[in-house]
Structures are given as C-alpha cells and as structure tokens.
Scaffold this active site. Structure first.
Site, PDB file in Angstrom:
ATOM      1  N   CYS A 116       0.794  -1.234   0.000  1.00 29.53           N
ATOM      2  CA  CYS A 116       0.000   0.000   0.000  1.00 29.53           C
ATOM      3  C   CYS A 116       0.827   1.286   0.000  1.00 29.53           C
ATOM      4  CB  CYS A 116      -1.042  -0.009   1.106  1.00 29.53           C
ATOM      5  SG  CYS A 116      -0.690  -1.029   2.534  1.00 29.53           S
ATOM      6  N   ARG A 160       7.455 -10.550   5.628  1.00 28.93           N
ATOM      7  CA  ARG A 160       7.026 -10.221   6.987  1.00 28.93           C
ATOM      8  C   ARG A 160       7.833 -11.034   7.977  1.00 28.93           C
ATOM      9  NH1 ARG A 160       0.429  -9.725   6.218  1.00 28.93           N
ATOM     10  NH2 ARG A 160       0.583  -8.219   4.521  1.00 28.93           N
ATOM     11  N   GLN A 168       1.007 -11.779  -2.852  1.00 21.44           N
ATOM     12  CA  GLN A 168      -0.447 -11.668  -2.745  1.00 21.44           C
ATOM     13  C   GLN A 168      -1.036 -11.239  -4.067  1.00 21.44           C
ATOM     14  OE1 GLN A 168      -1.012  -8.804   0.447  1.00 21.44           O
ATOM     15  NE2 GLN A 168      -1.489 -10.461   1.863  1.00 21.44           N
ATOM     16  N   ASP A 228      -2.644  -8.740  -4.652  1.00 17.76           N
ATOM     17  CA  ASP A 228      -2.891  -7.525  -3.886  1.00 17.76           C
ATOM     18  C   ASP A 228      -3.365  -6.399  -4.788  1.00 17.76           C
ATOM     19  OD1 ASP A 228      -2.872  -6.061  -1.577  1.00 17.76           O
ATOM     20  OD2 ASP A 228      -0.743  -5.557  -1.683  1.00 17.76           O
ATOM     21  N   HIS A 248      -4.921  -2.159  -4.742  1.00 17.18           N
ATOM     22  CA  HIS A 248      -5.325  -0.957  -4.021  1.00 17.18           C
ATOM     23  C   HIS A 248      -6.124  -0.099  -4.972  1.00 17.18           C
ATOM     24  CE1 HIS A 248      -1.938  -2.432  -1.631  1.00 17.18           C
ATOM     25  NE2 HIS A 248      -2.753  -2.106  -0.653  1.00 17.18           N
ATOM     26  N   LYS A 272     -12.044  -4.125   8.258  1.00 17.35           N
ATOM     27  CA  LYS A 272     -11.919  -4.990   7.095  1.00 17.35           C
ATOM     28  C   LYS A 272     -12.960  -6.090   7.094  1.00 17.35           C
ATOM     29  CE  LYS A 272      -8.313  -7.742   9.388  1.00 17.35           C
ATOM     30  NZ  LYS A 272      -7.048  -8.442   9.253  1.00 17.35           N
ATOM     31  N   HIS A 296      -8.197  -1.800   0.054  1.00 14.08           N
ATOM     32  CA  HIS A 296      -7.150  -2.812  -0.165  1.00 14.08           C
ATOM     33  C   HIS A 296      -7.881  -4.132  -0.322  1.00 14.08           C
ATOM     34  CE1 HIS A 296      -4.142  -0.433   2.525  1.00 14.08           C
ATOM     35  NE2 HIS A 296      -5.286   0.190   2.646  1.00 14.08           N
TER      36      HIS A 296
END
Length: 640
Positions: A328, A357, A375, A377, A379, A458, A504
């Site tokens: 992000c 991570r 991911q 992922d 945005h 979320k 997200h």
RNA sequence: GCUGACGUAGCUCAGUCGGUAGAGCACCUGCAUGGUAAGCAGGAGGUCCCCGGUUCGAUCCCGGGCGUCAGCUCCA
C-alpha cells in the site's frame, strides 16, 4: 405448568419438575441440555422457562456441554492421580476439549494413557453432576484451602455482581459457570490426544502450564470417524504432499521462505492467470514497485509505529531501510506521482510481487504461515461515494474465485483494533460503510470486534475445504488513513482538491497460503486447469518414442502441460507412477495408436476413456481447462 | 518470541548400552520390448543438523546454536 418445546409442541409438567422429566416425557434420550433463549440449562435444573429447545450432540451448543463435562472428567482423573496438580481453565473447543493444568512435575504424552484409564473409571462410576451457587467469600476460602491458586485468581477477576457457581461430580468440585451434562456416564467415547504448553490467561510472563487435549463423543463410531478425518488430513498435509509432488520445498537457511519448483510455479502461474483474467476486465492495472524503502516511508505510512515488529529492517551506508510487508505505501507514492482527476477514479492498481514479513519463528507453518509471500494484492483509490461500488465489486471477486474451487465462504466484519491510528469519526464512517455494503447485499456475516487492521476496518473471508476445515483467506480493507498520511488528492468535478479513500484487497490472499490450502483441499489431485502436469504420454515400447515426441509437441503447442515418460519400464509401472504423481490424464501410445493417429486415454483414478484421435483429445482438454472444470475426481479422493 | 519433543540416504524410518551405520521406496546401469497401479538383476548414494565440551575414541553423553513439529501468542 406448560412448556413449549421447539419442534415437539407443548408439554404439561407437574410443579417442581426438572428438564430431565421433560426429556423423559418426550422420549428424547439424546437431549443433553436445553436452551431457553440464549441460556443453556442443565437437565437437572428445575423447569422455569416457558419455551425451550432441546440440545443434542448434533447441536454445537449441545456438543459444547458434552465436552465441557469431559474436561471436568479429565480434571477429576488428574486430581486423583496427581493430588497436587493445580487447575486453571478447561473449556470445550470446536474439536474437543482441553484443561490447562500445572503439574507438580511436567507430564509427557506417555502419561496420557494412565489419565485416560482413570477417566474411563470416572465415566463408569456415572457420577451425577450438581450445581451450587456460592458466595465470593466462600468460593475464595474453598479454593484457597483446596490449593487452587489459579481458581482463586479467576474468582478475583470476576465482577462484584457475578453469580459464582461450582459444579460437583463425585468427590470432585470445580469452579465453573457450566453448563454440564447431568451425569458423567453419558461420555461413552473419549480419548486424550496430546499435551502442549500454554500460559495462564495467555500471559507469557506467568508460569507455563500444560494443556492436555482430548476429545469425546457419545459413541465409539463417532470417535473413530473423527480420528479417520484427522488421519485423512495428515495424508493431505501440504508439507508432505508439496515436496512429494515436487511443487516446493523449504531449506533450513531460509526459514519461512519457499523454493518454488517448476511444477509448483506452474500451479502458481495458473492461479495468478486466473486472478488477472478476473481483475483486468474490471480495470485493475498491474504494476511493480520497490521492495525496500527508507524508514522515512514507513514512518509516513504508520508501519514504523504499528508494524515494525513484523518487518525485516536493515541498514546500509548509515541509513535505515525496511523490506516491504505490504504494497500500500508504494502504491500511494505511485498515486501521488501526478495530479489526479476525479475522472480517473476508481483508480485500480494490482501487484503480485513479493512481500516479506518477520513472523515470529514459532508461528511458521509450511506454506500456511511464511515470511516471504506473494499476494493478489490490489489498491483502489476512490471517491467516498464510490465505496459501495468498489466493495461490492470485491465481494463479486471473492464469490467468483471461491466458487471456482467449490469452497463455501463465510464473511467476518472486523472492527477497529486497540492499536490503531486516525480519528474516531473516520473509523465510524469506515465501519458504517463496510457494514452497509454487507447489509445492502443481504450477505450473512459475523462481527469480530477489535480485529481490524491498524489503518481501517476490514472484511475477512473464511473458506471451508473438502474436509470441512476453515481457512482465513481473502481480505477486503477500507482505509481512510493512508490517503491522509500520504497527503493524496484528486481534483474533483468542482475543481477542488479532495482526499480519496482506499480499498485494499487480496482475494486469494497470500498465494503461498492459498496453494497450501488448495493442496489439502484437493489432496494434491488438482483439477485439470491447475495440474502442473496435465497429460503424461506413455509410449509402450521404444518403437513408439518418436511418435510420442510428435504428440508431445502437438499438445504443447496447444498450450497443455505435458510430460513424456519414456523410461525403460513396463506400462503398469509407469501408470502407477502417474497415479502417484496425480497426473489427470495418461495417454498411452502403442503400435495401434501410432497407426490410427489416436491416443489411449486413461483418466486419473482409473477410468479408461478408450482410444481417441489426438485432435479430439486436445480440443476436449482445452475446453475443460478454459471452463476450469473441477475434475477429474475432485472430492475426498481416497489416497492409496 | 515462549514451553516441550524431535533432527540418521532424495522420502519414510531402523540402528549403534560410546568403537564413524542399515531397510523399503525413489535414483542410475544391464537384461527383458512391454497394453493400463510395482518384471528381473546389479549399482551409486551419508559432515548420522552445526559448534564446543567430556572421552583413547562422540552420530550416541553434556552445553550452546540453528531448524522442524505440537501448542501459546500473532496472522494472509
């Protein structure tokens, strides 16, 4: 007095009757307790409610009562064998029960058999269970005198007006809010499974207790079935199947990071391809952004304050850097690169790149919990009035993807956590918007208070696999904070600068975890479109090798993943290997097939499809791949 | 990170009461040229996780580290 029983009509009972009388009157021998509204009551309690529902083992609440009593049986047996043992808590779980106990000397799994035998005696003695309300003073005195400091601590933590109860069975009395079975003899089948460490109230500064796990059922058959499912889960364990199928591996020098082998990567790419095929038409644009940033960026994003413990930090030339755990912040920089117009919104960005991570070492678990991941992922930067549209679109993606794997989905709405940033008013707005979309769509969901991300509430999605196990996978997060922190703007219709909102989402979530789940869901026998090797060609003898190579080229040109097993072995041997490798289709080429231009096709699992022209085979497979057909042999396939 | 258990061939595991190790499968070679879940014979393959200590000698005993597993906590 009259009592309404859900599903069984009204029953007339004499004054002073207990619920056991009600159950006897109805001949409902399997009832374990009754529910009156939200309250679960034991069968030995006097009838007071006007309307009740019978709870059996098949009801989650009935099961809980059953196993909660099993936990007490465990505690009773332990106190007989280890009078100095101190009891903490002993609840029922989804799968069974446990009791946290401080033993005078730590026990090992070898000691479980003796405890189990003593539990069997407690059950055979068939003690009636009784309930006592007791004053705080009496409770404290009793458990202090009994040498149960954890129980004393639990009582001290209770609110002043709490009703304190104890439950007694035979010589054993426990602090407990219940509810329980009426007799210990109802627990027909039980087994202790393992023993592990656990802290009292999760406090790792306190003493480490031993948590003894077990499970219990009303019959041996049900107990056996439970352990069969556990065995099946072991057979499907992705940590075993993955390396066995040559999909991925781990190495001691890179804990938490997977090596993707060619076959695993084929699967990975098939999934990413699926994701792209759904997201590109919606306008998601794929990007690639830096994976190491100066700490300055993490300060802006808030990760330095809220996520630092989960990041790999490093230093170079006297400057501090952090490896990205999320995309992000980078995507925010990308957004702010030029002046944005309202006409560009919603601006959808996707990135499939690596994230890192620093998960704590003890939490790593195959592909399901890693340090290095990718991911699906995205945005999306949007105007506040577009929230509903974008979140609804994300819901559609979740449905499309999990339907493709025949996995039912459960929605969790996670609200503001204790460790968070931003004004409360924005949290109010963000939470209301997310919940509004769920309500608008008429989707059932459960609320998880305090489980949101530090920048926003979320929706988390829990998928159920073929064995009925539940996995946290997708996440859709609403974020009013990052656009403010990164000072993002767009020029609105009225010519004024406005702050966008971000959504997200990661629908498959971490592809690593997702593949781990899929390996177990499909037991390694992937549907054709995902299978790393879709067809294995099997020439009968050396005479057909050249012809088989030609067929291989044809299939490869048609976009199929093909292997040729030309080893100097008999057909049966190579078929066996293809089955063990879980290849969906084996195509045998002998003299007959060479002459006729056909393939003798065998489907995974043993079905013989007979001979068919190569062309027909190709077009049939192409069609099955394109439609993401779930075969061959998808559900709960027996492993052999 | 914390508690406990474990770490022997690519995999699954045996073994050495301290004298540097073995099976099955997989792999390679040869023979057999084969028709839908294991043909026959042979061969190669080991830093017994790493580092220290004890010992004439350590894969084995002791200490530390790393990793894995079962949990706790955390989470995609």
């Amino acid at each position: 007095m009259r009592v309404d029983v859900v599903g069984a009509g009204a029953v007339e009972l004499p004054e002073g009757a207990v619920y056991a009388d009600l159950v006897a009157r109805l001949g409902a021998e399997q009832a374990l307790a009754v529910a009156a509204g939200d309250q679960v009551l034991e069968l030995f309690r006097p009838v007071t409610a006007a309307s009740v529902r019978l709870l059996r083992f098949t009801d989650a609440k009935g099961r809980q009562v059953f196993r909660h009593t099993a936990a007490h049986v465990l505690a009773q047996a332990v106190k007989r064998l280890y009078p100095k043992a101190q009891l903490a808590i002993g609840p029922a779980t989804d799968e069974g029960f446990f009791y946290d106990i401080l033993f005078p000397e730590p026990i090992s799994s070898a000691d479980l058999a003796a405890i189990e035998a003593e539990m069997a005696r407690v059950v055979a003695e068939d003690h009636p269970v009784s309930r006592q309300e007791i004053s705080r003073q009496d409770a404290l005195a009793w458990f202090t005198q009994a040498g149960e400091p954890f129980k004393v601590a639990l009582i001290e933590a209770l609110r002043d007006d709490a009703v304190i109860t104890t439950y007694r069975q035979g010589e054993f009395t426990d602090l407990c809010r219940g509810p329980h079975l009426a007799r210990t003899g109802l627990i027909k089948a039980l087994r202790l499974t393992n023993v592990a460490g656990a802290y009292f109230q999760g406090n790792d500064q306190g003493p480490m207790l031993q948590r003894v796990y077990g499970t219990a059922f009303p019959s041996d058959d049900e107990l056996e079935r439970h352990f069969f499912l556990i065995e099946e889960a072991k057979r499907r364990d992705h940590r075993r199947l993955g390396p066995e199928l040559d999909l991925f591996s781990f190495h001691d020098v890179a804990p938490g990071f997977a090596f993707w082998h060619p076959k695993g990567l084929a699967l990975y790419e098939a999934l990413v391809g699926f994701s792209r095929s759904l997201q590109q038409p919606l306008g998601y644009q794929e990007v690639s952004t830096p994976w190491i940033y100066k700490t300055e960026l993490w300060q802006t994003s808030g990760h330095a304050a809220h996520f630092k413990d989960n990041m790999f930090l490093m230093e170079a030339e006297g400057e501090a850097f952090g490896v990205k755990p999320m995309n992000c912040p980078g995507h925010c920089l990308l957004f702010s690169e030029t002046t944005r117009s309202y006409r560009e919104l919603p601006l959808r960005i996707a990135e499939y790149g690596p994230l890192t991570r620093r998960e704590r070492s003890g939490t790593l678990h195959g592909l399901l919990r890693v340090r290095g991941m990718h991911q699906d992922d995205t945005h999306t930067f949007l105007a506040p009035e577009q929230i509903e549209e974008v979140v609804a679109e994300a819901l559609g993606l979740v449905d499309a993807i999990y339907e493709a794997f025949a996995m039912p989905i459960e929605i969790h709405f996670s609200t503001r956590p204790a460790d968070r940033m931003g004004e409360e008013a924005l949290w109010d707005r963000a939470e209301a918007a997310l919940e509004g979309v769920l309500k608008e769509a008429g989707r059932p969901y459960v609320t998880d208070p305090g489980e949101g991300a530090f920048y926003g509430p979320k929706l988390d999605f829990v998928a159920t696999d073929a064995l009925g196990r539940r996995w946290q996978v997708a996440t859709v997060q609403l974020d009013f904070q990052l656009p403010i922190r990164f000072d993002l703007h767009y020029i609105d219709r009225d010519g004024r600068q406005k702050t966008p909102v971000m959504v997200h989402h990661a629908i498959m979530g971490s592809l690593e975890r997702f593949i781990g789940v899929l390996v177990e869901h499909f037991a390694g026998a992937f549907p054709l479109w995902l299978a790393p090797v879709q067809v294995r060609l099997l020439p009968i003898s050396e005479a057909e090798h050249e012809s088989a190579q030609g067929v291989r080229a044809t299939l490869q040109a048609a976009g199929l993943r093909v292997e040729l097993d030309g080893r100097n072995e008999k057909v049966g041997y190579r078929i066996r290997h293809a089955e063990k490798d879980k290849v969906p289709y084996v195509a045998v080429i002998g003299q007959r097939e060479v002459e006729a231009g056909t393939l003798a096709v065998r489907e995974r699992g043993g079905r013989d499809l007979g001979a068919m022209p190569v062309k027909d085979f190709v077009s049939e497979l192409q069609h099955k791949v394109a439609s993401r057909w779930l075969g061959p042999g998808h559900h709960a396939e027996e492993s052999r």
